[in-house]
Structures are given as C-alpha cells and as structure tokens.
Design a protein around this motif. Structure first.
Motif, PDB file in Angstrom:
ATOM      1  N   SER B  87       0.847  -1.192   0.000  1.00  0.00           N
ATOM      2  CA  SER B  87       0.000   0.000   0.000  1.00  0.00           C
ATOM      3  C   SER B  87       0.884   1.244   0.000  1.00  0.00           C
ATOM      4  O   SER B  87       1.709   1.434   0.901  1.00  0.00           O
ATOM      5  N   ALA B  88       0.725   2.067  -1.017  1.00  0.00           N
ATOM      6  CA  ALA B  88       1.593   3.228  -1.209  1.00  0.00           C
ATOM      7  C   ALA B  88       1.103   4.005  -2.423  1.00  0.00           C
ATOM      8  O   ALA B  88       0.169   3.597  -3.105  1.00  0.00           O
ATOM      9  N   MET B  89       1.780   5.115  -2.708  1.00  0.00           N
ATOM     10  CA  MET B  89       1.572   5.858  -3.947  1.00  0.00           C
ATOM     11  C   MET B  89       2.642   5.397  -4.931  1.00  0.00           C
ATOM     12  O   MET B  89       3.832   5.353  -4.582  1.00  0.00           O
ATOM     13  N   TYR B  90       2.214   5.049  -6.144  1.00  0.00           N
ATOM     14  CA  TYR B  90       3.162   4.656  -7.185  1.00  0.00           C
ATOM     15  C   TYR B  90       3.219   5.781  -8.210  1.00  0.00           C
ATOM     16  O   TYR B  90       2.223   6.121  -8.837  1.00  0.00           O
ATOM     17  N   LEU B  91       4.400   6.334  -8.341  1.00  0.00           N
ATOM     18  CA  LEU B  91       4.604   7.501  -9.194  1.00  0.00           C
ATOM     19  C   LEU B  91       5.427   7.128 -10.417  1.00  0.00           C
ATOM     20  O   LEU B  91       6.417   6.396 -10.311  1.00  0.00           O
ATOM     21  N   CYS B  92       5.027   7.656 -11.548  1.00  0.00           N
ATOM     22  CA  CYS B  92       5.788   7.511 -12.778  1.00  0.00           C
ATOM     23  C   CYS B  92       6.367   8.879 -13.132  1.00  0.00           C
ATOM     24  O   CYS B  92       5.716   9.913 -12.917  1.00  0.00           O
ATOM     25  N   ALA B  93       7.571   8.895 -13.644  1.00  0.00           N
ATOM     26  CA  ALA B  93       8.199  10.143 -14.060  1.00  0.00           C
ATOM     27  C   ALA B  93       8.955   9.899 -15.359  1.00  0.00           C
ATOM     28  O   ALA B  93       9.297   8.759 -15.694  1.00  0.00           O
ATOM     29  N   SER B  94       9.209  10.957 -16.093  1.00  0.00           N
ATOM     30  CA  SER B  94      10.015  10.836 -17.294  1.00  0.00           C
ATOM     31  C   SER B  94      10.953  12.027 -17.396  1.00  0.00           C
ATOM     32  O   SER B  94      10.740  13.077 -16.784  1.00  0.00           O
ATOM     33  N   SER B  95      12.021  11.836 -18.138  1.00  0.00           N
ATOM     34  CA  SER B  95      12.965  12.925 -18.370  1.00  0.00           C
ATOM     35  C   SER B  95      13.548  12.797 -19.761  1.00  0.00           C
ATOM     36  O   SER B  95      13.530  11.710 -20.365  1.00  0.00           O
ATOM     37  N   TYR B  96      14.089  13.913 -20.248  1.00  0.00           N
ATOM     38  CA  TYR B  96      14.610  13.933 -21.611  1.00  0.00           C
ATOM     39  C   TYR B  96      15.957  13.225 -21.692  1.00  0.00           C
ATOM     40  O   TYR B  96      16.225  12.481 -22.607  1.00  0.00           O
ATOM     41  N   GLY B  97      16.803  13.487 -20.707  1.00  0.00           N
ATOM     42  CA  GLY B  97      18.166  12.984 -20.794  1.00  0.00           C
ATOM     43  C   GLY B  97      18.516  12.065 -19.644  1.00  0.00           C
ATOM     44  O   GLY B  97      17.693  11.720 -18.812  1.00  0.00           O
ATOM     45  N   LEU B  98      19.766  11.667 -19.605  1.00  0.00           N
ATOM     46  CA  LEU B  98      20.239  10.745 -18.589  1.00  0.00           C
ATOM     47  C   LEU B  98      20.971  11.433 -17.446  1.00  0.00           C
ATOM     48  O   LEU B  98      20.875  11.018 -16.314  1.00  0.00           O
ATOM     49  N   GLU B  99      21.670  12.495 -17.713  1.00  0.00           N
ATOM     50  CA  GLU B  99      22.592  13.035 -16.729  1.00  0.00           C
ATOM     51  C   GLU B  99      21.923  13.944 -15.712  1.00  0.00           C
ATOM     52  O   GLU B  99      22.018  15.152 -15.768  1.00  0.00           O
ATOM     53  N   GLY B 100      21.215  13.337 -14.750  1.00  0.00           N
ATOM     54  CA  GLY B 100      20.629  14.110 -13.659  1.00  0.00           C
ATOM     55  C   GLY B 100      19.623  15.134 -14.108  1.00  0.00           C
ATOM     56  O   GLY B 100      19.468  16.170 -13.465  1.00  0.00           O
ATOM     57  N   ALA B 101      18.925  14.855 -15.210  1.00  0.00           N
ATOM     58  CA  ALA B 101      17.959  15.816 -15.736  1.00  0.00           C
ATOM     59  C   ALA B 101      16.749  15.947 -14.825  1.00  0.00           C
ATOM     60  O   ALA B 101      16.428  15.030 -14.061  1.00  0.00           O
ATOM     61  N   GLU B 102      16.074  17.089 -14.901  1.00  0.00           N
ATOM     62  CA  GLU B 102      14.854  17.242 -14.131  1.00  0.00           C
ATOM     63  C   GLU B 102      13.827  16.238 -14.606  1.00  0.00           C
ATOM     64  O   GLU B 102      13.767  15.896 -15.789  1.00  0.00           O
ATOM     65  N   GLN B 103      13.044  15.760 -13.657  1.00  0.00           N
ATOM     66  CA  GLN B 103      12.057  14.741 -13.950  1.00  0.00           C
ATOM     67  C   GLN B 103      10.650  15.325 -13.857  1.00  0.00           C
ATOM     68  O   GLN B 103      10.369  16.170 -13.010  1.00  0.00           O
ATOM     69  N   TYR B 104       9.796  14.837 -14.725  1.00  0.00           N
ATOM     70  CA  TYR B 104       8.404  15.267 -14.764  1.00  0.00           C
ATOM     71  C   TYR B 104       7.553  14.108 -14.257  1.00  0.00           C
ATOM     72  O   TYR B 104       7.626  13.004 -14.807  1.00  0.00           O
ATOM     73  N   PHE B 105       6.759  14.383 -13.232  1.00  0.00           N
ATOM     74  CA  PHE B 105       5.997  13.331 -12.569  1.00  0.00           C
ATOM     75  C   PHE B 105       4.533  13.330 -13.003  1.00  0.00           C
ATOM     76  O   PHE B 105       3.941  14.379 -13.261  1.00  0.00           O
ATOM     77  N   GLY B 106       3.982  12.137 -13.040  1.00  0.00           N
ATOM     78  CA  GLY B 106       2.552  11.990 -13.216  1.00  0.00           C
ATOM     79  C   GLY B 106       1.837  12.167 -11.889  1.00  0.00           C
ATOM     80  O   GLY B 106       2.478  12.352 -10.852  1.00  0.00           O
ATOM     81  N   PRO B 107       0.497  12.090 -11.887  1.00  0.00           N
ATOM     82  CA  PRO B 107      -0.287  12.314 -10.667  1.00  0.00           C
ATOM     83  C   PRO B 107      -0.218  11.169  -9.675  1.00  0.00           C
ATOM     84  O   PRO B 107      -0.583  11.328  -8.515  1.00  0.00           O
ATOM     85  N   GLY B 108       0.270  10.006 -10.131  1.00  0.00           N
ATOM     86  CA  GLY B 108       0.400   8.874  -9.229  1.00  0.00           C
ATOM     87  C   GLY B 108      -0.820   7.977  -9.180  1.00  0.00           C
ATOM     88  O   GLY B 108      -1.924   8.381  -9.560  1.00  0.00           O
ATOM     89  N   THR B 109      -0.601   6.750  -8.716  1.00  0.00           N
ATOM     90  CA  THR B 109      -1.682   5.795  -8.441  1.00  0.00           C
ATOM     91  C   THR B 109      -1.606   5.455  -6.960  1.00  0.00           C
ATOM     92  O   THR B 109      -0.578   4.967  -6.476  1.00  0.00           O
ATOM     93  N   ARG B 110      -2.696   5.720  -6.256  1.00  0.00           N
ATOM     94  CA  ARG B 110      -2.752   5.393  -4.831  1.00  0.00           C
ATOM     95  C   ARG B 110      -3.263   3.964  -4.702  1.00  0.00           C
ATOM     96  O   ARG B 110      -4.407   3.677  -5.044  1.00  0.00           O
ATOM     97  N   LEU B 111      -2.407   3.059  -4.225  1.00  0.00           N
ATOM     98  CA  LEU B 111      -2.778   1.646  -4.061  1.00  0.00           C
ATOM     99  C   LEU B 111      -3.063   1.343  -2.602  1.00  0.00           C
ATOM    100  O   LEU B 111      -2.249   1.659  -1.727  1.00  0.00           O
ATOM    101  N   THR B 112      -4.202   0.731  -2.367  1.00  0.00           N
ATOM    102  CA  THR B 112      -4.548   0.232  -1.038  1.00  0.00           C
ATOM    103  C   THR B 112      -4.766  -1.262  -1.134  1.00  0.00           C
ATOM    104  O   THR B 112      -5.590  -1.728  -1.926  1.00  0.00           O
ATOM    105  N   VAL B 113      -4.010  -2.022  -0.356  1.00  0.00           N
ATOM    106  CA  VAL B 113      -4.141  -3.472  -0.327  1.00  0.00           C
ATOM    107  C   VAL B 113      -4.823  -3.860   0.981  1.00  0.00           C
ATOM    108  O   VAL B 113      -4.359  -3.495   2.063  1.00  0.00           O
ATOM    109  N   THR B 114      -5.944  -4.579   0.863  1.00  0.00           N
ATOM    110  CA  THR B 114      -6.735  -4.948   2.054  1.00  0.00           C
ATOM    111  C   THR B 114      -6.634  -6.444   2.357  1.00  0.00           C
ATOM    112  O   THR B 114      -6.214  -7.222   1.486  1.00  0.00           O
TER     113      THR B 114
END
Lengths: 110, 114
Positions: B87-114
């Motif tokens: 149970s957690a927030m799962y975030l996806c992000a993307s960036s243009y380059g490899l060398e420590g580039a700024e990352q752009y995040f999506g809104p996330g998926t909130r997962l609850t496991v019962t």
C-alpha cells in the motif's frame, strides 16, 4: 535508501513570511534538485543546482548549495497559502538516478 | 503543456491479487522511472528505463514486481501477488536525458491493499 535529510520536518508560517528549508546529504553529487508535492499529487520540479554552482534564483525561490558542508537550502520569499505543500530535495549521484529525502511539510497560514 | 499520464488514479485490491499500473510519459522523453512513495516519506526508485531497456532495477522486489516498456514509450508496472505492505503511492516520471535531468511526474496511483 534516503541520502538527503530535510530539516525541519514540518514548518508553519504566516502568509508573507519567508520559509527556509534545509537539506543535507552524504556523498558527492552531480546536482541537487528541489521538488514540491501537493497533498496526494505528483511531484513538481522547482529548481536544479549543479555541483559547481553556489546559488540559484527562480522567481520567489532561492537555492544555495555548499558542497563542502554537503548541504543546500531552499528559501521561499513572501510565502502564500498556495505554497502549502511538501518540499523534497533530491540528489543525483550518477546517471539520472535521483535519491529523495524525507521532505519538509510547509504550511502557510492565511 | 505536456504531462505524464497515469492510470488508474486509485486502486483497491485484496492481498494475493494481481494489480497493474500504466504510465504514458511525455512524448520524446527516453527515460522513464517508477517510484514508490510511502505516506510521509520521499519517493524511492523502483525501476528506470532508457528507451525499452532497464537501466536500474536494483530496488525492485523482483519476486513479485515486474515492469516493462516494450516499445520504449508507455510502461506497465505489475505486482503479483499484492501484499499489505505494498500500500503506497506509485509515481511515474520521465525525463529527456540521462545526466541528472529534471524529472516530470505523473499524478500517481494510490494503491490500497486490504
């Protein structure tokens, strides 16, 4: 594992005041980035400072980096209620892998 | 302005069930990341792709987690079987380059496991 540690964990101020958050890290870095996260949302990139830079500005944000002390600070001037969020520092060691700290929860009271 | 898309936004599942998350990065971003964020903590990298190749999956619990980015564009993260501790927030992000580039995040998926 978390490399960065933010201080304080929580900060509550009045609108118009300045907010300062600190970040300490353990190893040499390529760059350090600050991100903001509103409750329940994704992170938003604020500013990136490279290891050979000492200070950087963006609007109401001012970031400093002291590589000798392995620390950075984020200053938000003239804070607004909309600045209420969690703020994370993230360090880049190699490639583009970022290691995030635990964050500072900032509350700006109207 | 281009954004990282994620779905679903919220997911509730029972333990031992399978669950999958989807991410569509910003067009042209070769690097894609999946993070897990436990409440009150910072995001922790699970897996990083460069195009369709895995660059870093050292923190991915491979006995139950899998990730793919078959055509080097969108990506799927799967958990099977889910456990309560997932149970957690799962975030996806993307960036243009490899060398420590700024990352752009999506809104996330909130997962609850019962």
């Amino acid at each position: 594992s978390q490399q960065g540690e933010e201080d304080p964990q929580a900060l509550s101020i009045q609108e118009g005041e300045n907010a300062t958050m600190n970040c300490s890290y353990k190893t040499s870095i390529n760059n350090l980035q600050w991100y903001r996260q509103n409750s329940g949302r994704g992170l938003v990139h604020l500013i990136l400072i490279r290891s050979n830079e000492r200070e950087k500005h963006s609007g109401r944000l001012r970031v400093t980096l002291d590589t000798s002390k392995k620390s950075s600070s984020l200053l938000i001037t003239a804070s607004r209620a909309a600045d209420t969020a969690s703020y994370f520092c993230a360090t880049s060691l190699s490639g583009s892998r970022l290691t995030f700290g635990e964050g500072t929860q900032l509350t700006v009271n109207p | 302005e281009a954004e990282v898309a994620q779905s679903p936004r919220y997911k509730i599942t029972e333990k031992s069930q399978a669950v999958a998350f989807w991410c569509d990065p910003i067009s042209g971003h070769a690097t894609l990341y999946w993070y897990r964020q436990i409440l009150g903590q910072g995001p922790e990298l699970l897996v990083q792709f460069q195009d369709e190749s895995v660059v870093d999956d050292s923190q991915l619990p491979k006995d139950r987690f899998s990730a793919e980015r078959l055509k080097g564009v969108d990506s799927t993260l799967k958990i099977q079987p889910a456990e309560l501790g997932d149970s957690a927030m799962y975030l996806c992000a993307s960036s243009y380059g490899l060398e420590g580039a700024e990352q752009y995040f999506g809104p996330g998926t909130r997962l609850t496991v019962t």
